[in-house]
Design a protein around this motif. Structure first.
Motif, PDB file in Angstrom:
ATOM      1  N   LEU A 219    -120.913  31.744  70.100  1.00  0.00           N
ATOM      2  CA  LEU A 219    -121.532  32.114  71.335  1.00  0.00           C
ATOM      3  C   LEU A 219    -121.464  31.305  71.786  1.00  0.00           C
ATOM      4  O   LEU A 219    -120.797  31.359  73.070  1.00  0.00           O
ATOM      5  N   GLU A 220    -121.361  29.999  71.942  1.00  0.00           N
ATOM      6  CA  GLU A 220    -121.219  28.990  72.361  1.00  0.00           C
ATOM      7  C   GLU A 220    -119.427  28.852  73.096  1.00  0.00           C
ATOM      8  O   GLU A 220    -119.307  28.587  74.420  1.00  0.00           O
ATOM      9  N   GLY A 221    -118.953  29.358  72.537  1.00  0.00           N
ATOM     10  CA  GLY A 221    -117.121  29.554  72.581  1.00  0.00           C
ATOM     11  C   GLY A 221    -117.129  30.049  73.662  1.00  0.00           C
ATOM     12  O   GLY A 221    -116.643  29.964  74.541  1.00  0.00           O
ATOM     13  N   ARG A 222    -117.917  31.401  73.246  1.00  0.00           N
ATOM     14  CA  ARG A 222    -118.090  32.171  74.828  1.00  0.00           C
ATOM     15  C   ARG A 222    -118.525  32.420  76.118  1.00  0.00           C
ATOM     16  O   ARG A 222    -117.785  32.785  76.785  1.00  0.00           O
ATOM     17  N   PHE A 223    -119.835  31.571  75.678  1.00  0.00           N
ATOM     18  CA  PHE A 223    -119.746  31.827  76.719  1.00  0.00           C
ATOM     19  C   PHE A 223    -119.393  30.638  77.448  1.00  0.00           C
ATOM     20  O   PHE A 223    -119.121  30.219  79.304  1.00  0.00           O
ATOM     21  N   MET A 224    -119.408  28.802  77.179  1.00  0.00           N
ATOM     22  CA  MET A 224    -118.314  27.515  77.336  1.00  0.00           C
ATOM     23  C   MET A 224    -117.572  28.635  78.338  1.00  0.00           C
ATOM     24  O   MET A 224    -116.612  28.306  79.485  1.00  0.00           O
ATOM     25  N   GLU A 225    -116.166  29.346  77.845  1.00  0.00           N
ATOM     26  CA  GLU A 225    -115.289  29.807  77.991  1.00  0.00           C
ATOM     27  C   GLU A 225    -115.735  31.007  79.698  1.00  0.00           C
ATOM     28  O   GLU A 225    -114.309  30.586  80.389  1.00  0.00           O
ATOM     29  N   ALA A 226    -117.005  31.901  79.375  1.00  0.00           N
ATOM     30  CA  ALA A 226    -116.715  32.023  80.989  1.00  0.00           C
ATOM     31  C   ALA A 226    -117.513  31.272  82.354  1.00  0.00           C
ATOM     32  O   ALA A 226    -117.363  31.908  83.087  1.00  0.00           O
ATOM     33  N   LEU A 227    -118.153  30.129  81.345  1.00  0.00           N
ATOM     34  CA  LEU A 227    -118.135  29.187  82.404  1.00  0.00           C
ATOM     35  C   LEU A 227    -117.854  28.660  83.176  1.00  0.00           C
ATOM     36  O   LEU A 227    -117.649  28.332  84.088  1.00  0.00           O
ATOM     37  N   GLU A 228    -116.672  28.414  82.429  1.00  0.00           N
ATOM     38  CA  GLU A 228    -115.716  27.559  82.575  1.00  0.00           C
ATOM     39  C   GLU A 228    -114.310  28.511  83.671  1.00  0.00           C
ATOM     40  O   GLU A 228    -113.669  27.990  84.407  1.00  0.00           O
ATOM     41  N   ALA A 229    -114.939  29.662  83.376  1.00  0.00           N
ATOM     42  CA  ALA A 229    -113.914  30.928  84.387  1.00  0.00           C
ATOM     43  C   ALA A 229    -114.287  30.712  85.920  1.00  0.00           C
ATOM     44  O   ALA A 229    -113.807  30.789  86.867  1.00  0.00           O
ATOM     45  N   HIS A 230    -115.519  30.830  85.424  1.00  0.00           N
ATOM     46  CA  HIS A 230    -116.499  31.102  86.817  1.00  0.00           C
ATOM     47  C   HIS A 230    -116.896  29.534  87.589  1.00  0.00           C
ATOM     48  O   HIS A 230    -116.008  29.075  88.955  1.00  0.00           O
ATOM     49  N   SER A 231    -116.803  28.680  86.671  1.00  0.00           N
ATOM     50  CA  SER A 231    -116.777  27.388  87.816  1.00  0.00           C
ATOM     51  C   SER A 231    -116.210  25.811  86.553  1.00  0.00           C
ATOM     52  O   SER A 231    -117.297  24.972  85.901  1.00  0.00           O
ATOM     53  N   HIS A 232    -115.422  25.462  87.071  1.00  0.00           N
ATOM     54  CA  HIS A 232    -114.808  24.256  85.965  1.00  0.00           C
ATOM     55  C   HIS A 232    -115.782  23.180  85.870  1.00  0.00           C
ATOM     56  O   HIS A 232    -115.978  22.634  84.594  1.00  0.00           O
ATOM     57  N   ASP A 233    -115.847  22.566  86.806  1.00  0.00           N
ATOM     58  CA  ASP A 233    -116.815  22.123  87.097  1.00  0.00           C
ATOM     59  C   ASP A 233    -117.968  21.742  86.336  1.00  0.00           C
ATOM     60  O   ASP A 233    -118.296  20.957  85.657  1.00  0.00           O
TER      61      ASP A 233
END
Length: 335
Positions: free
Chosen positions: A211-225
């Motif tokens: 879950l960490e990887g999936r949500f982090m990937e989604a969050l990064e696509a939304h806002s890298h910073d």
């Protein structure tokens, strides 16, 4: 109300210790094991008013000819005062939190006692902003479970809003409080303000690796910073290597051994070595053999064991019983 019923062993011990007075009671606590302290202090906090006759009956079991006894009152305040005289502040606070239970904690702690399934089912019908406010104020471990049960797009929307909660209007917060007060608890104290990225980092720490990887990937696509900021604030299992040796000893003593064995199965050589160095040569060899004897492990099982260790480590860090240093600080200590 006076205690006239038959007293249990811990209750008798609590009565006797309180009869001896705070100073002697504190000295007795110092000689007791942790579990004994918890058992006696829990009994002490729930005694209520104990009549002089009941006190004298208890004291007579320990000493024939004990002088007249006075009425005493066992309550939370008295128990907390005695524990603080005998124990480090962190341990006293921890024991009192357990004794008080949900009824004595803050509203957000009470909310944390609601099943994640029940809370997720309720929140999925709320506005993402409302969910963000709620999840930013409950325990990170509980928030992680709730987020995992929400639809993924909805969960991502909630996380992005959590990062911007500094701008939440008082009217929105008041509305959330009013709803929670009527549907979950009787009263609501305001939680202390925390950096929104820190809140989300704590929640990510409580996700399993998938879950960490999936949500982090989604969050990064939304806002890298935002993703980078959250990632930099996360406390990962491998960062345990940055705990000084004495801290690792404290952590090891607080862990279930089977969790440590399974968790180290998936750890880096550097972290394994850090734990081994805190042990005698024989103990380190036994631990190595136990790890090797496990054979191949499912990632899910290793993640679960590492998460259990992280929960304990975070509690010890919060209490100030261990510290997390920068790698540079540790290297300087070794020079």
């Amino acid at each position: 109300m006076s205690v006239e019923r038959t007293l249990t062993g811990p209750q008798k011990a609590a009565v006797l210790m309180m009869t001896l007075g705070e100073e002697k009671c504190a000295r007795l606590f110092e000689q007791m094991h942790e579990e004994e302290i918890r058992e006696v202090s829990a009994a002490m906090s729930q005694l209520g008013i104990v009549s002089a006759d009941a006190v004298e009956r208890v004291c007579s079991e320990f000493s024939e000819g004990l002088g007249s006894a006075e009425t005493l009152v066992g309550d939370l305040e008295t128990t907390e005062r005695l524990l603080k005289r005998a124990l480090p502040a962190g341990r006293a606070v921890s024991i009192m939190e357990e004794i008080r239970g949900p009824a004595g904690r803050t509203m957000w702690d009470k909310l944390g006692n609601i099943s994640e399934v029940v809370l997720a089912n309720y929140l999925r019908n709320e506005y993402p902003q409302t969910v963000a406010v709620v999840l930013s104020r409950i325990q990170a471990a509980h928030a992680a479970k709730v987020l995992a049960l929400l639809p993924e797009e909805f969960a991502l929307d909630v996380m992005t809003r959590m990062l911007k909660l500094e701008n939440v209007q008082k009217g929105v917060l008041h509305s959330v409080e009013k709803t929670l007060r009527s549907e979950f608890v009787a009263n609501l104290p305001r939680g202390s303000h925390r950096n929104s990225h820190e809140v989300l980092a704590d929640i990510f720490n409580n996700f399993d690796r998938r879950l960490e990887g999936r949500f982090m990937e989604a969050l990064e696509a939304h806002s890298h910073d935002d993703a980078e900021c959250v990632r930099s604030l996360m406390f990962t299992f491998e960062e345990l290597v940055n705990i000084p040796a004495e801290g690792l000893v404290t952590l090891s003593n607080a862990l279930q051994r089977e969790h440590l064995i399974v968790a180290l199965k998936g750890a880096s050589d550097a972290l394994k070595t850090a734990f081994f160095k805190t042990m005698s040569e024989r103990s380190a060899r036994i631990l190595r053999d136990e790890i090797d004897a496990l054979g191949p492990m499912r990632v899910k099982d290793v993640d679960a064991a590492q998460n259990e260790i992280m929960i304990v480590a975070k509690k010890l860090l919060d209490r100030g019983e261990i510290e997390l240093l920068d790698r540079e600080d540790i290297e300087n200590e070794m020079i």
